[in-house]
Scaffold this motif. Structure first.
Motif, PDB file in Angstrom:
ATOM      1  N   ASN A 100      50.180  34.634  26.758  1.00 37.71           N
ATOM      2  CA  ASN A 100      49.553  33.558  27.519  1.00 37.71           C
ATOM      3  C   ASN A 100      48.508  34.145  28.470  1.00 37.71           C
ATOM      4  OD1 ASN A 100      49.602  31.842  30.270  1.00 37.71           O
ATOM      5  ND2 ASN A 100      49.892  30.488  28.527  1.00 37.71           N
ATOM      6  N   LEU A 101      47.310  33.605  28.420  1.00 35.53           N
ATOM      7  CA  LEU A 101      46.197  34.091  29.234  1.00 35.53           C
ATOM      8  C   LEU A 101      46.511  34.046  30.719  1.00 35.53           C
ATOM      9  CD1 LEU A 101      43.224  34.881  29.760  1.00 35.53           C
ATOM     10  CD2 LEU A 101      42.639  32.456  29.491  1.00 35.53           C
ATOM     11  N   PHE A 102      47.046  32.926  31.197  1.00 35.62           N
ATOM     12  CA  PHE A 102      47.241  32.751  32.632  1.00 35.62           C
ATOM     13  C   PHE A 102      48.415  33.575  33.158  1.00 35.62           C
ATOM     14  CE2 PHE A 102      44.880  29.062  31.200  1.00 35.62           C
ATOM     15  CZ  PHE A 102      43.844  29.037  32.118  1.00 35.62           C
ATOM     16  N   GLU A 103      49.455  33.738  32.334  1.00 40.19           N
ATOM     17  CA  GLU A 103      50.568  34.588  32.751  1.00 40.19           C
ATOM     18  C   GLU A 103      50.108  36.039  32.900  1.00 40.19           C
ATOM     19  OE1 GLU A 103      53.553  33.919  29.829  1.00 40.19           O
ATOM     20  OE2 GLU A 103      54.148  31.958  30.650  1.00 40.19           O
ATOM     21  N   ASP A 104      49.284  36.497  31.961  1.00 40.85           N
ATOM     22  CA  ASP A 104      48.767  37.855  32.065  1.00 40.85           C
ATOM     23  C   ASP A 104      47.824  38.004  33.247  1.00 40.85           C
ATOM     24  OD1 ASP A 104      50.252  38.527  29.886  1.00 40.85           O
ATOM     25  OD2 ASP A 104      48.564  38.982  28.564  1.00 40.85           O
ATOM     26  N   LEU A 105      47.018  36.986  33.514  1.00 42.25           N
ATOM     27  CA  LEU A 105      46.092  37.025  34.638  1.00 42.25           C
ATOM     28  C   LEU A 105      46.856  37.173  35.953  1.00 42.25           C
ATOM     29  CD1 LEU A 105      43.064  34.632  35.057  1.00 42.25           C
ATOM     30  CD2 LEU A 105      44.543  35.122  36.972  1.00 42.25           C
ATOM     31  N   VAL A 106      47.897  36.361  36.136  1.00 44.16           N
ATOM     32  CA  VAL A 106      48.688  36.431  37.373  1.00 44.16           C
ATOM     33  C   VAL A 106      49.388  37.779  37.487  1.00 44.16           C
ATOM     34  CG1 VAL A 106      50.709  35.483  38.558  1.00 44.16           C
ATOM     35  CG2 VAL A 106      48.985  33.941  37.600  1.00 44.16           C
ATOM     36  N   GLU A 107      49.900  38.296  36.367  1.00 38.96           N
ATOM     37  CA  GLU A 107      50.574  39.595  36.405  1.00 38.96           C
ATOM     38  C   GLU A 107      49.605  40.706  36.796  1.00 38.96           C
ATOM     39  OE1 GLU A 107      53.096  42.601  33.466  1.00 38.96           O
ATOM     40  OE2 GLU A 107      52.628  40.548  32.826  1.00 38.96           O
ATOM     41  N   ARG A 108      48.382  40.667  36.264  1.00 41.60           N
ATOM     42  CA  ARG A 108      47.394  41.695  36.601  1.00 41.60           C
ATOM     43  C   ARG A 108      47.001  41.632  38.068  1.00 41.60           C
ATOM     44  NH1 ARG A 108      44.986  40.222  31.533  1.00 41.60           N
ATOM     45  NH2 ARG A 108      43.442  38.962  32.653  1.00 41.60           N
TER      46      ARG A 108
ATOM     47  N   SER B 289      48.712  40.428  40.594  1.00 41.70           N
ATOM     48  CA  SER B 289      49.805  40.515  41.564  1.00 41.70           C
ATOM     49  C   SER B 289      49.939  41.889  42.209  1.00 41.70           C
ATOM     50  CB  SER B 289      51.132  40.125  40.902  1.00 41.70           C
ATOM     51  OG  SER B 289      51.461  41.045  39.869  1.00 41.70           O
ATOM     52  N   ALA B 290      49.435  42.918  41.562  1.00 41.93           N
ATOM     53  CA  ALA B 290      49.554  44.266  42.111  1.00 41.93           C
ATOM     54  C   ALA B 290      48.217  44.808  42.611  1.00 41.93           C
ATOM     55  CB  ALA B 290      50.118  45.207  41.053  1.00 41.93           C
ATOM     56  N   GLY B 291      47.216  43.948  42.716  1.00 41.66           N
ATOM     57  CA  GLY B 291      45.870  44.413  43.044  1.00 41.66           C
ATOM     58  C   GLY B 291      45.429  44.123  44.468  1.00 41.66           C
ATOM     59  N   GLU B 292      44.230  44.604  44.779  1.00 38.57           N
ATOM     60  CA  GLU B 292      43.689  44.465  46.135  1.00 38.57           C
ATOM     61  C   GLU B 292      43.123  43.084  46.412  1.00 38.57           C
ATOM     62  OE1 GLU B 292      40.086  46.751  46.862  1.00 38.57           O
ATOM     63  OE2 GLU B 292      39.828  47.010  44.693  1.00 38.57           O
TER      64      GLU B 292
ATOM     65  N   ALA C 254      48.487  33.826  45.822  1.00 36.14           N
ATOM     66  CA  ALA C 254      47.074  33.475  46.003  1.00 36.14           C
ATOM     67  C   ALA C 254      46.248  34.750  45.954  1.00 36.14           C
ATOM     68  CB  ALA C 254      46.863  32.755  47.336  1.00 36.14           C
ATOM     69  N   PHE C 255      45.127  34.702  45.245  1.00 35.13           N
ATOM     70  CA  PHE C 255      44.263  35.877  45.124  1.00 35.13           C
ATOM     71  C   PHE C 255      42.820  35.430  44.919  1.00 35.13           C
ATOM     72  CE2 PHE C 255      46.206  34.877  41.010  1.00 35.13           C
ATOM     73  CZ  PHE C 255      45.087  34.695  40.199  1.00 35.13           C
ATOM     74  N   THR C 256      41.895  36.329  45.191  1.00 35.84           N
ATOM     75  CA  THR C 256      40.502  36.070  44.842  1.00 35.84           C
ATOM     76  C   THR C 256      40.300  36.492  43.394  1.00 35.84           C
ATOM     77  OG1 THR C 256      39.833  38.243  45.673  1.00 35.84           O
ATOM     78  CG2 THR C 256      39.650  36.390  47.195  1.00 35.84           C
ATOM     79  N   PRO C 257      39.626  35.689  42.590  1.00 37.92           N
ATOM     80  CA  PRO C 257      39.488  36.023  41.169  1.00 37.92           C
ATOM     81  C   PRO C 257      38.542  37.200  40.950  1.00 37.92           C
ATOM     82  CG  PRO C 257      38.226  34.057  41.694  1.00 37.92           C
ATOM     83  CD  PRO C 257      39.013  34.391  42.922  1.00 37.92           C
ATOM     84  N   TYR C 258      38.800  37.953  39.907  1.00 42.93           N
ATOM     85  CA  TYR C 258      38.008  39.136  39.566  1.00 42.93           C
ATOM     86  C   TYR C 258      36.530  38.801  39.421  1.00 42.93           C
ATOM     87  CZ  TYR C 258      36.181  42.901  36.589  1.00 42.93           C
ATOM     88  OH  TYR C 258      35.431  43.909  36.054  1.00 42.93           O
ATOM     89  N   ALA C 259      36.228  37.671  38.785  1.00 43.01           N
ATOM     90  CA  ALA C 259      34.841  37.256  38.574  1.00 43.01           C
ATOM     91  C   ALA C 259      34.581  35.979  39.372  1.00 43.01           C
ATOM     92  CB  ALA C 259      34.561  37.044  37.093  1.00 43.01           C
TER      93      ALA C 259
ATOM     94  N   PRO D 214      34.585  40.004  45.354  1.00 43.85           N
ATOM     95  CA  PRO D 214      35.906  39.385  45.511  1.00 43.85           C
ATOM     96  C   PRO D 214      36.853  40.236  46.357  1.00 43.85           C
ATOM     97  CG  PRO D 214      35.160  39.180  43.248  1.00 43.85           C
ATOM     98  CD  PRO D 214      34.189  40.095  43.929  1.00 43.85           C
ATOM     99  N   GLU D 215      36.702  41.553  46.297  1.00 46.39           N
ATOM    100  CA  GLU D 215      37.556  42.438  47.080  1.00 46.39           C
ATOM    101  C   GLU D 215      37.269  42.296  48.572  1.00 46.39           C
ATOM    102  OE1 GLU D 215      37.390  43.377  42.984  1.00 46.39           O
ATOM    103  OE2 GLU D 215      35.693  43.415  44.407  1.00 46.39           O
TER     104      GLU D 215
END
Length: 352
Positions: free
Chosen positions: A201-209, A211-214, A225-230, A340-341
């Motif tokens: 699933n696209l969205f499950e993978d997106l949230v998993e990626r 969740s551990a990022g800046e 809640a996160f800022t999107p990569y793009a 985004p960072e």
């Protein structure tokens, strides 16, 4: 939650949502001398772009920036008659008097009043009040998705004159589209292609990626809640339940209980991005909060699309707005004014 349904003078439906059973909101009739509601909107298909367009010329006459003492979203008091006949309310939803949808092609537009207090904002609500709004959103999602003419239910809030808000009262809207909005249609296509390519699933993978990022801005046990990569906007954050659900109706009790604190915190972080104006007025960052839910009659959508909110502001710096000029408006080609960072760091610090 107690739900009370009444009919306004022109035939539109209104729903009161109360946290207790004691209020008798339905005892107040709409005393305005209104003509029967005429739904004149239509939809037309743009063959060159493959998109549906709503044509609603009657909206030229909608209420525009009335004085605070003439706000149609306040409760009715004495002879000051408004859209809400009762003298008080907690949360109200009613059919929009000037809808973009709802003509012969179907669909429906509704207004959601988050509180009867005119000077407040969603970020000023208590967690109990925010929870009641969530219950109203859930109820309307279920009702509207059951309609045969509706394919997608979209909740959103516009806040601030810079966004184009014409009524200052804290409120949002619901568009029950008879077609897939362009952004949702692209998401359905992307999710299906991702499933075909990866088996996931696209969205499950997106949230998993994420969740551990800046780019993480805030999280609790059930939401992140996160800022999107793009990111398209200078300050943009996406809010997801950690366990994917297709829409509001599929949230479990734990997700519902954990929602108010993180959503209110996120809205307050946007308010903390920029210095407060002089004179002691509350800082109100203009924003759009857009809730995405799985549509109907789109193959695989219910199992692939994830409920989430995308919040963004058109303000890129104090006193400066992000204008959608030639590239963005003309070609849909966005260029962000921050990374985004950097935006995630600013939003995290805005919550301190």
């Amino acid at each position: 939650m107690k739900k009370t349904v009444i009919t306004l003078a022109d035939g539109r439906e209104l729903f009161y949502y109360d946290s207790g059973d004691g209020e008798a909101r339905g005892g107040y009739p709409d005393r305005r001398p209104l003509e029967p509601m005429h739904r004149a909107a239509e939809t037309r298909y743009d063959e060159a772009q493959g998109e549906w367009i709503a044509i609603a010329a009657h909206r030229q006459n909608r209420t525009y920036k009335p004085p605070a003492d003439q706000c149609p979203l306040d409760p009715t008091h004495g002879d000051r008659l408004t859209e809400i006949p009762a003298p008080d309310y907690e949360v109200v939803v009613f059919e929009n008097r000037f809808p973009s949808l709802g003509g012969p092609d179907g669909g429906r537009c509704e207004v959601v009043c988050f509180t009867s207090e005119h000077e407040k904002s969603f970020a000023d609500l208590t967690e109990a009040q925010a929870s009641l709004v969530l219950e109203a959103w859930t109820d309307r999602t279920a009702d509207l998705l059951a309609r045969p003419d509706v394919r997608q239910v979209y909740m959103f809030e516009n806040r601030g004159e810079e966004i184009g808000v014409t009524l200052a009262h804290p409120h949002g809207q619901i568009y029950a589209f008879p077609y897939l909005a362009p952004k949702m249609e692209r998401a359905v296509t992307q999710a299906a292609a991702y499933r075909e390519r990866t088996g996931r699933n696209l969205f499950e993978d997106l949230v998993e990626r994420e969740s551990a990022g800046e780019r993480v801005v805030d999280e609790n046990e059930h939401w992140i809640a996160f800022t999107p990569y793009a990111a398209r906007w200078p300050y943009e954050a996406h809010l997801y339940p950690k366990r994917r659900t297709p829409d509001f109706t599929a949230l479990d009790d734990a997700q519902r209980a954990a929602f108010p604190s993180i959503y209110l915190s996120l809205l307050r972080r946007f308010d903390g991005l920029f210095p407060a104006p002089e004179g002691g007025a509350p800082n109100r960052t203009p924003y759009i909060a857009a809730w995405h839910q799985a549509p109907k009659r789109a193959p695989g959508a219910a199992t692939e699309i994830a409920l989430h909110c995308e919040i963004f502001t058109v303000r890129r710096a104090p006193g400066k707005l992000k204008y959608l000029a030639g590239a963005e408006s003309g070609m849909g080609a966005f260029a962000s004014d921050t990374t985004p960072e950097q935006a995630a760091l600013a939003l995290r610090n805005a919550g301190r």
